[in-house]
Every structure is written in C-alpha cells, then in structure tokens.
Design an enzyme around this catalytic site. Structure first.
Site, PDB file in Angstrom:
ATOM      1  N   TYR A 124       0.806  -1.224   0.000  1.00 46.78           N
ATOM      2  CA  TYR A 124       0.000   0.000   0.000  1.00 46.78           C
ATOM      3  C   TYR A 124       0.839   1.274   0.000  1.00 46.78           C
ATOM      4  O   TYR A 124       0.290   2.366   0.027  1.00 46.78           O
ATOM      5  CB  TYR A 124      -0.913   0.028   1.231  1.00 46.78           C
ATOM      6  N   LYS A 191       2.568 -14.296   5.630  1.00 49.89           N
ATOM      7  CA  LYS A 191       2.740 -15.346   4.620  1.00 49.89           C
ATOM      8  C   LYS A 191       4.244 -15.584   4.500  1.00 49.89           C
ATOM      9  O   LYS A 191       4.842 -15.489   3.417  1.00 49.89           O
ATOM     10  CB  LYS A 191       2.113 -14.866   3.288  1.00 49.89           C
ATOM     11  N   ASP A 224      -3.717 -17.358   4.937  1.00 53.61           N
ATOM     12  CA  ASP A 224      -4.829 -18.139   4.353  1.00 53.61           C
ATOM     13  C   ASP A 224      -5.468 -19.050   5.405  1.00 53.61           C
ATOM     14  O   ASP A 224      -6.692 -19.131   5.526  1.00 53.61           O
ATOM     15  CB  ASP A 224      -4.375 -18.930   3.112  1.00 53.61           C
ATOM     16  N   ASP A 248      -6.145  -5.054   5.702  1.00 50.82           N
ATOM     17  CA  ASP A 248      -7.291  -4.509   4.980  1.00 50.82           C
ATOM     18  C   ASP A 248      -8.312  -5.614   4.731  1.00 50.82           C
ATOM     19  O   ASP A 248      -9.510  -5.466   4.992  1.00 50.82           O
ATOM     20  CB  ASP A 248      -6.789  -3.923   3.650  1.00 50.82           C
TER      21      ASP A 248
END
Ligand code: NAD
Length: 359
Positions: A124, A191, A224, A248
C-alpha cells in the site's frame, strides 16, 4: 473542558453518517468544537488536490479527527486520500475492534476480536510502476541484471517493502493495546513461508517483540489458514497484528463475522495524532438516501471519546447504541431480518433513537 476536533464529513454516505454521529456525540454532553474540513473528489476543482493542506493542518493542530469515508476512483484518477492521510500524518496503526452486539444479524454471537493493521508500508506504500512506461522497463532490466527473476515486459509492478522499524512499532502497539485493554493473546498474521524477506522479517521481528511481553501469549498464523480459522472458530482469537494488505482484507472478514460493515468501527493512530473512521467506504449507491447504518462511525466516535479520556460518556454512548440495536426497532435496513423490511428506519431516525436512550 471543550475539545476541538477536525470533522471530515467525507463523500457518498459520509455526510449523512457524520451528521448523525456528530448529533449523538453532542448529546452525550461532551463539549466539542467541530472544525469541518472537506476532502476528496468534491474539492479537487477548488483546491487542485483531493487532500488540501488545510485539512492536514487542521488535524495536526487538533490532534484528533473524526472522518467519514472518501471515494477513491478505481484504476485511474487520484490515489486514495484515505491512504495519503495515514501516510502524511504517520498514522501507523489501524485499530479495528470487531465485537458482536446482541441483536445484530450474524452467523456468530461470540466474536470479540481486535485487528491491528500496519498502515504505512507493504503493497500500500504506493510504490508502483505502470505497464509500458520507461521507468518500468528500466526496473525490469535492473531486476534481471541484479540476478533476480525475469519479469514479463508487459507487466505493471507494485513494490512490497516491510521494514524492521515499522514492524517493531506496530507489534509493540498491538502488545501495548493488549496489556492496556486486558487482552490475553496476540496473533501475528503473515505469509512468511512464501515471502521470506518481507513477511519472514515481519514474523521474526514480531517474535522478538513478543519476548518483551511475557504476560501476553503470542502465536502466529499464515494468512490463508487464518481466514479459515476465523470463519470456523473466531472465539479462539483475541488481538491480531499484521501487515497492511492482510489487515485490509481481514478487517472486512472480521466485520463480516460481527454482522457487516455497518457495525465495524476503526481508528488510525500515530504517536500524537488519531483519526477515527469506520471500516466501510462511501457506499455511493446509497448516497443521499438517509438509509445506511450510522453505527460504525458512531462506534468510531465512541473510541474517540475514550481516546479523549471521556470514558463515562463513551460508555453511555456505546450502551445507548447497543440498546437500540438489541431492541431492533429503530434500526436501519441492514439490521432488520430482511433488507426490504418496511419497518427499517433511516440513518437520522436511528440517531434520534440513540439520543433518546442516552442517560
Ligand atoms: P463500501 O464499504 O463503501 O460498501 C460496500 C457495501 O457494504 C455497500 O454497498 C453496502 O451494501 C454495505 N455497507 C457499507 N457501509 C454500510 C453502512 N454504513 N450501512 C449499511 N451497509 C453498508 O465499499 P466499496 O463499495 O468497495 O467502496 C466504495 C468507495 O469507498 C470506494 O471508492 C472505496 O475506495 C471507498 N472506501 C473508502 C474507505 C475510507 O474512506 N476509509 C474505506 C473503504 C472504501
């Protein structure tokens, strides 16, 4: 004591929910001089920018702002004013409590989570290279030269950078928040198995910081898996801390767990400045209809009152909102059994009902 607070009404449904929220805050009796500042697409013609310097100056001066949502054009036009505000004012922590209120329609009735999202870096940060531009071709060539991978020549590129310093301060923020609010556990979301140098760094720094807080449990989850776990057993989680993009996405997921965006509040916090805003956006299709739920911005204002030290007023306002929702009568369409329920009231009528409950 009177406070001066910057109020950015926003666009789309922003002005309606901001007005409803301002009326309820005023009805608590806390004296606030609202300094109205406009930003977004509507001011571009006048100021040549969607984020005029006067808006930033007002927030810097007052240190506290309440903000309605602002529309960002998709794939063209100016960059997100919401993201720019966070970057300009170094509002590095996005705090989004997701708590279930009785009466809200949700699959779950046992959710009380807090999402802490890093606000300044990751994908971002706006470090982007457009497909076909000379700089993009240079960058692709440079990456190949540095021994990196081949990037297809017709690619657009967004850069993901995650630093030790920004990770340390957001994870500390999460632990400090946990300690100050009687929370028991912090979960770092990442991740790191795939993105070893960015998310891997996030996880390593988070683990280091966690060692400074032996009174708070710490664990980590791959993003995930975290999504699945939150849907299956949200009650196992407490404070979640994560980089910007996952924050987000998971904020909306957690908002879904507690009944939707209409009831999900938030705050963007720096060391000195605090901007309170709902998780949801400007919902343009409902603009001007006195229809959407003002609760998310109102609960953001409750967080603002707590931040100002007005705990009693904040508690009263939260209780009044919770009572109106629990009763289920004077509530907006999204809190009714079906969205076309004819007994649903408008944004301002829900505010009236909450004001009537303040005591
Ligand atoms: P959105 O959150 O505006 O709306 C998505 C849907 O959620 C709406 O159509 C509506 O069904 C529901 N919803 C949202 N707020 C609600 C409320 N208060 N009460 C009842 N239902 C509500 O998301 P979007 O449509 O993806 O985005 C619209 C615009 O808002 C975009 O331009 C986006 O960039 C912007 N945005 C701004 C912010 C911000 O100001 N911080 C945050 C997110 C999105």
């Amino acid at each position: 004591m009177a406070y001066t607070v910057t109020l950015i009404p926003g666009d789309g449904v922003g002005p309606e929910i901001s007005e409803a929220t301002r009326r309820v805050v005023d009805a608590t009796g806390v004296q606030i001089n609202w300094e109205i500042q406009n930003a977004g697409a509507d001011v571009v013609a006048e100021y040549g920018t969607p984020l005029p310097e006067s808006v930033l100056e007002s927030i810097r001066r007052n240190k506290v702002a309440l903000k309605g949502p602002l529309t960002t054009p998709v794939g063209r036009g100016f960059r997100s004013v919401n993201v720019a505000l966070r970057q300009e004012l170094d509002l590095y922590a996005c705090l989004r409590p997701c708590k279930y209120y009785r009466g809200v329609r949700s699959q779950y009735d046992n959710v009380d989570l807090v999402v802490v999202r890093e606000n300044t870096e990751d994908l971002y940060a706006g470090i982007e290279f457009q497909e076909g531009q000379p700089e993009t071709r240079d960058l692709i060539a440079e990456i190949a030269r540095l021994g990196g991978k081949e990037i297809a020549p017709d690619s657009g590129i967004s850069i993901k950078a995650i630093s030790i310093a920004a990770t340390r301060r957001i994870v500390r923020f999460a632990f400090e928040y946990a300690r100050a609010n009687g929370r028991k556990k912090v979960t770092a979301v990442h991740k790191a198995n795939i993105m070893k140098f960015t998310d891997g760094l996030f996880l390593a720094v988070a683990s280091e910081v966690a060692a400074e807080y032996p009174d708070i449990a710490f664990e980590d989850r791959i993003v995930d898996n975290m999504c699945m776990q939150l849907v299956q057993k949200p009650e196992l989680y407490d404070v979640l801390v994560m980089p910007n993009l996952y924050g987000d996405i998971l904020s909306d997921l957690c908002a879904g767990l507690i009944g939707g965006l209409g009831v999900a509040p938030g705050a963007n916090l720096g060391d000195e400045i605090a901007v309170f805003e709902a998780t949801h956006g400007s919902a343009p299709k409902y603009a001007g209809q006195n229809k959407v739920n003002p609760t998310a911005l109102m609960l953001s204002a409750v967080m603002m009152l707590r931040h100002l030290g007005e705990r009693a007023a904040a508690d009263r306002m939260e209780r009044a909102i919770a009572e109106v929702i629990a009763e289920g009568k004077d509530v907006t369409y999204d809190l009714k059994p079906t969205p076309d329920d004819p007994t649903a009231v408008g944004t301002s009528q829900m505010a009236d009902a909450i004001i009537a409950r303040l005591r």
